[in-house]
Motif scaffolding. Structure first.
Motif, PDB file in Angstrom:
ATOM      1  N   ARG A 127       4.593   6.142 -12.584  1.00 27.72           N
ATOM      2  CA  ARG A 127       3.852   6.044 -13.839  1.00 27.72           C
ATOM      3  C   ARG A 127       3.062   4.744 -13.953  1.00 27.72           C
ATOM      4  O   ARG A 127       1.939   4.735 -14.443  1.00 27.72           O
ATOM      5  N   HIS A 128       3.660   3.632 -13.516  1.00 29.15           N
ATOM      6  CA  HIS A 128       3.073   2.324 -13.804  1.00 29.15           C
ATOM      7  C   HIS A 128       2.372   1.648 -12.632  1.00 29.15           C
ATOM      8  O   HIS A 128       1.515   0.789 -12.848  1.00 29.15           O
ATOM      9  N   ALA A 129       2.739   1.975 -11.424  1.00 25.98           N
ATOM     10  CA  ALA A 129       2.106   1.363 -10.243  1.00 25.98           C
ATOM     11  C   ALA A 129       2.167   2.358  -9.085  1.00 25.98           C
ATOM     12  O   ALA A 129       2.856   2.124  -8.094  1.00 25.98           O
ATOM     13  N   PRO A 130       1.485   3.488  -9.228  1.00 30.63           N
ATOM     14  CA  PRO A 130       1.622   4.549  -8.222  1.00 30.63           C
ATOM     15  C   PRO A 130       1.267   4.095  -6.811  1.00 30.63           C
ATOM     16  O   PRO A 130       0.274   3.398  -6.606  1.00 30.63           O
ATOM     17  N   ARG A 131       2.114   4.489  -5.897  1.00 28.76           N
ATOM     18  CA  ARG A 131       1.936   4.220  -4.462  1.00 28.76           C
ATOM     19  C   ARG A 131       2.448   5.437  -3.707  1.00 28.76           C
ATOM     20  O   ARG A 131       3.328   6.147  -4.185  1.00 28.76           O
ATOM     21  N   PRO A 132       1.959   5.657  -2.499  1.00 29.85           N
ATOM     22  CA  PRO A 132       2.576   6.697  -1.681  1.00 29.85           C
ATOM     23  C   PRO A 132       3.992   6.269  -1.312  1.00 29.85           C
ATOM     24  O   PRO A 132       4.210   5.151  -0.869  1.00 29.85           O
ATOM     25  N   VAL A 133       4.952   7.171  -1.544  1.00 29.82           N
ATOM     26  CA  VAL A 133       6.353   6.879  -1.265  1.00 29.82           C
ATOM     27  C   VAL A 133       6.869   7.912  -0.276  1.00 29.82           C
ATOM     28  O   VAL A 133       6.752   9.112  -0.502  1.00 29.82           O
ATOM     29  N   VAL A 134       7.434   7.422   0.818  1.00 31.98           N
ATOM     30  CA  VAL A 134       8.083   8.268   1.820  1.00 31.98           C
ATOM     31  C   VAL A 134       9.571   7.985   1.734  1.00 31.98           C
ATOM     32  O   VAL A 134       9.986   6.830   1.745  1.00 31.98           O
ATOM     33  N   MET A 135      10.360   9.065   1.638  1.00 34.71           N
ATOM     34  CA  MET A 135      11.807   8.893   1.555  1.00 34.71           C
ATOM     35  C   MET A 135      12.464   9.574   2.751  1.00 34.71           C
ATOM     36  O   MET A 135      12.244  10.754   3.001  1.00 34.71           O
ATOM     37  N   ASP A 162       0.827  -1.203   0.000  1.00 34.62           N
ATOM     38  CA  ASP A 162       0.000   0.000   0.000  1.00 34.62           C
ATOM     39  C   ASP A 162       0.862   1.254   0.000  1.00 34.62           C
ATOM     40  O   ASP A 162       0.414   2.321  -0.419  1.00 34.62           O
ATOM     41  N   ALA A 163       2.081   1.146   0.504  1.00 31.45           N
ATOM     42  CA  ALA A 163       3.005   2.279   0.574  1.00 31.45           C
ATOM     43  C   ALA A 163       4.434   1.763   0.530  1.00 31.45           C
ATOM     44  O   ALA A 163       4.692   0.584   0.800  1.00 31.45           O
ATOM     45  N   VAL A 164       5.355   2.679   0.199  1.00 34.66           N
ATOM     46  CA  VAL A 164       6.774   2.342   0.128  1.00 34.66           C
ATOM     47  C   VAL A 164       7.538   3.349   0.982  1.00 34.66           C
ATOM     48  O   VAL A 164       7.286   4.551   0.902  1.00 34.66           O
ATOM     49  N   ILE A 165       8.443   2.849   1.805  1.00 28.15           N
ATOM     50  CA  ILE A 165       9.327   3.707   2.585  1.00 28.15           C
ATOM     51  C   ILE A 165      10.754   3.406   2.146  1.00 28.15           C
ATOM     52  O   ILE A 165      11.177   2.252   2.151  1.00 28.15           O
ATOM     53  N   LEU A 166      11.474   4.463   1.750  1.00 33.99           N
ATOM     54  CA  LEU A 166      12.871   4.319   1.357  1.00 33.99           C
ATOM     55  C   LEU A 166      13.744   5.014   2.377  1.00 33.99           C
ATOM     56  O   LEU A 166      13.449   6.135   2.783  1.00 33.99           O
TER      57      LEU A 166
END
Length: 190
Positions: A69-77, A47-51
């Motif tokens: 572009r292809h599999a949008p997810r909320p990303v926190v960096m 559901d989300a990505v944390i980097l």
């Protein structure tokens, strides 16, 4: 909620994973770096990505852009580098929250909630823009089809529009679809 952790720093993120689990998130096996991020997201569907990165590399930003572009997810960096250009590049690649020098486990859950809300808001705006762009394309096609009918059949604009509407109702199609069919036939017939 399922969260994918990605770590390309030498710091261990076990504490972060434990905090996320403690507040109810399912933590997915984290990747060692951002390479192959799009495939990982498509395969495990978080559901989300944390980097957690020292400084986002060009490869990482490219992976994030493809992900957006292809599999949008909320990303926190979480990053150690607070360079303005890097922050702009990360946001441009789809990162919704860029946190500098702050991988505090206690702050992660609220940051993630804000990122999710921001992502949903952006998705709604993107959807609305897409709808408006489609309406504009439809309007242009209808106008072109009316112009074609006016030129080739000698109709007035009102008569051309009425003919398009009548055809759409007869065929059970949208007005824009009838217009596109007429334009396509006109192209075919020259």
């Amino acid at each position: 909620m399922r969260v994918l952790l990605v770590n390309d720093t030498p710091k261990p993120i076990a504490e972060l994973a434990q905090v996320l689990r403690g507040v109810g998130y399912e933590v997915l096996t984290h990747a060692d770096c951002a390479a192959g991020l799009l495939k990982a997201v498509q395969d495990i569907k978080p559901d989300a990505v944390i980097l957690d990165v020292d400084s986002p590399s060009r490869d990482t930003l490219e992976q994030l852009s493809m992900l957006n572009r292809h599999a949008p997810r909320p990303v926190v960096m979480f990053a150690a580098d607070g360079d303005d250009a890097l922050i702009r590049d990360a946001i441009g690649a789809g990162v919704v929250a860029y946190v500098v020098d702050g991988l505090s486990p206690a702050r992660v859950a609220p940051i993630l909630r804000v990122a999710m809300a921001r992502f949903e808001q952006q998705a709604h705006v993107r959807q609305r823009v897409d709808e408006l762009e489609q309406k504009l394309v439809d309007r242009k096609d209808i106008d072109r089809a009316k112009g074609l009918l006016m030129d080739r059949r000698g109709m007035s604009e009102a008569d051309a529009y009425a003919a398009l509407r009548q055809q759409a109702m007869k065929q059970g199609l949208k007005l824009a679809d009838v217009a596109r069919r007429i334009l396509s036939m006109a192209d075919l017939l020259g």
